[in-house]
Design an enzyme around this catalytic site. Structure first.
Site, PDB file in Angstrom:
ATOM      1  N   ARG A  25       0.828  -1.210   0.000  1.00  8.00           N
ATOM      2  CA  ARG A  25       0.000   0.000   0.000  1.00  8.00           C
ATOM      3  C   ARG A  25       0.861   1.259   0.000  1.00  8.00           C
ATOM      4  NH1 ARG A  25      -4.545   0.274   4.512  1.00  8.00           N
ATOM      5  NH2 ARG A  25      -5.321  -1.442   3.203  1.00  8.00           N
ATOM      6  N   HIS A  49       0.537   4.243  -2.836  1.00  7.78           N
ATOM      7  CA  HIS A  49       0.262   5.632  -2.472  1.00  7.78           C
ATOM      8  C   HIS A  49       1.419   6.556  -2.863  1.00  7.78           C
ATOM      9  CE1 HIS A  49      -3.378   5.361   0.366  1.00  7.78           C
ATOM     10  NE2 HIS A  49      -3.298   4.215  -0.291  1.00  7.78           N
ATOM     11  N   ASN A  88      -4.151   9.095   3.591  1.00 15.12           N
ATOM     12  CA  ASN A  88      -2.957   8.474   4.160  1.00 15.12           C
ATOM     13  C   ASN A  88      -2.911   8.419   5.669  1.00 15.12           C
ATOM     14  OD1 ASN A  88      -1.936   8.193   1.548  1.00 15.12           O
ATOM     15  ND2 ASN A  88      -0.777  10.113   1.621  1.00 15.12           N
ATOM     16  N   HIS A 131      -5.984  -6.171  -2.797  1.00 16.67           N
ATOM     17  CA  HIS A 131      -6.848  -6.250  -1.619  1.00 16.67           C
ATOM     18  C   HIS A 131      -7.137  -7.683  -1.194  1.00 16.67           C
ATOM     19  CE1 HIS A 131      -8.530  -1.908  -2.311  1.00 16.67           C
ATOM     20  NE2 HIS A 131      -7.282  -1.924  -1.867  1.00 16.67           N
TER      21      HIS A 131
END
Length: 338
Positions: free
Chosen positions: A69, A73, A101, A200
């Site tokens: 992740r 990001h 975040n 995911h």
């Protein structure tokens, strides 16, 4: 080395294409990146990163999802330049406290640990951006996912962009057209949207990100199957409609939460996707193309693994061209060199 210590509607198509043409400033390939970039300057790079990631995932399998992740990001803001790793200072506003975040990102200490090891072995050579990109690949492998080659040679940005972090990163309640447009802005396709969302299959989501889903259309998409109803009841016990619990977490893939596989897509076929943004890929009226891809990956894990690998290479190769001019190799991933 030391052991471990423990086909879209036409109008939508035109809209998204326009957004892509007008908005794209990053590109998903760059000749500066090479597979053997550190072959002579830091030949033990891969061994060190792999060992540290093995320790981290052994200690807690969730760490694999945290690093993956972080990488995602980072790349969606200014390209894959390590800007997500920068702490706030008097002269720099980082991205860590941006809305998508602030409560979603962890794993920074793992990157710090890898950086410290590499600074001891080959000081001032390996960028934090390259560390994060490689660590994300190793994290996926360590929980059963596919391998892909990681081209290297990124520089660390000396800037961050709090505003872009708030606007570029897809959110849990976002509609499918908006999510697709954000991917297109990065040079990523609709196929990449579905494949990368497969990340995911590992990791957790906070109550605040799935509350609207379980108290909204979850029953409509999942039907009245007794197993689905039981699962929904369990989710509601974790995430109350009011009165707190925002930080309570649950797995996005409740079938095999610590294994990187294709069960995430099978969950979407049953209408049980935890996040609105995920379930929309199968259930949205705009999801003609995405629905077919969800069905494909649910039925064919090999096809999913191959496309995920290809899409991760594209993601990792989103370059902030400015960083090749003004960037650096940070000594500490949290701060620009002084």
């Amino acid at each position: 080395m030391a052991p471990c210590l423990n086909s879209k509607p036409f109008v939508l198509q035109i809209l998204l294409l326009t957004l892509f043409i007008l908005g794209t400033r990053l590109h998903a390939s760059d000749p500066a990146l090479k597979l053997d970039y550190y072959a002579s300057t830091c030949p033990t790079l891969f061994e060190i990163i792999k060992k540290e990631m093995e320790c981290a995932v052994l200690a807690d399998p969730r760490n694999a999802a945290l690093i993956l992740r972080l990488h995602f990001h980072d790349c969606f803001v200014q390209g894959c330049d390590g800007s997500i790793l920068l702490d706030d200072t008097i002269t720099l506003q980082g991205e860590k406290k941006a809305s998508p975040n602030i409560n979603a990102l962890k794993g920074f200490r793992i990157i710090d640990s890898i950086k410290n090891k590499l600074e001891s072995e080959c000081p001032g050579i390996v960028s934090c951006a390259d560390i994060l990109t490689t660590a994300a690949r190793d994290a996926v492998i360590l929980v059963g996912g596919p391998y892909w080659e990681v081209p290297l040679g990124r520089k660390d940005s000396i800037t961050a962009n709090y505003a872009l972090a708030n606007t570029n990163i897809p959110t849990a309640d976002e509609g499918l057209p908006s999510i697709i447009s954000k991917f297109l802005y990065q040079g990523l396709s609709v196929t990449d949207v579905v494949a990368l969302s497969g990340a995911h299959t590992i990791g957790m989501a906070r109550c605040t990100n799935f509350r609207s889903r379980i108290y909204g259309d979850f029953e409509a998409t999942s039907g009245h199957d007794p197993i689905s109803e039981s699962h929904l009841s369990s989710l509601k016990s974790i995430c109350p409609p009011i009165g707190g619990g925002d930080n309570n977490i649950t797995a996005m893939d409740y079938v095999t939460p610590n294994l990187f596989d294709n069960s995430f897509y099978q969950i979407l076929l049953k209408g049980e996707g935890l996040l609105n943004s995920d379930q929309e890929m199968y259930s949205s009226l705009f999801g003609i193309e995405t629905k077919e891809l969800v069905k494909k990956y649910a039925a064919d894990p090999v096809a999913f693994f191959q496309q995920f690998s290809d899409s991760m290479v594209k993601l990792g190769n989103i370059i902030n061209s400015d960083s090749f001019v003004t960037g650096e190799v940070r000594r500490n991933c949290r701060f620009v060199n002084t």
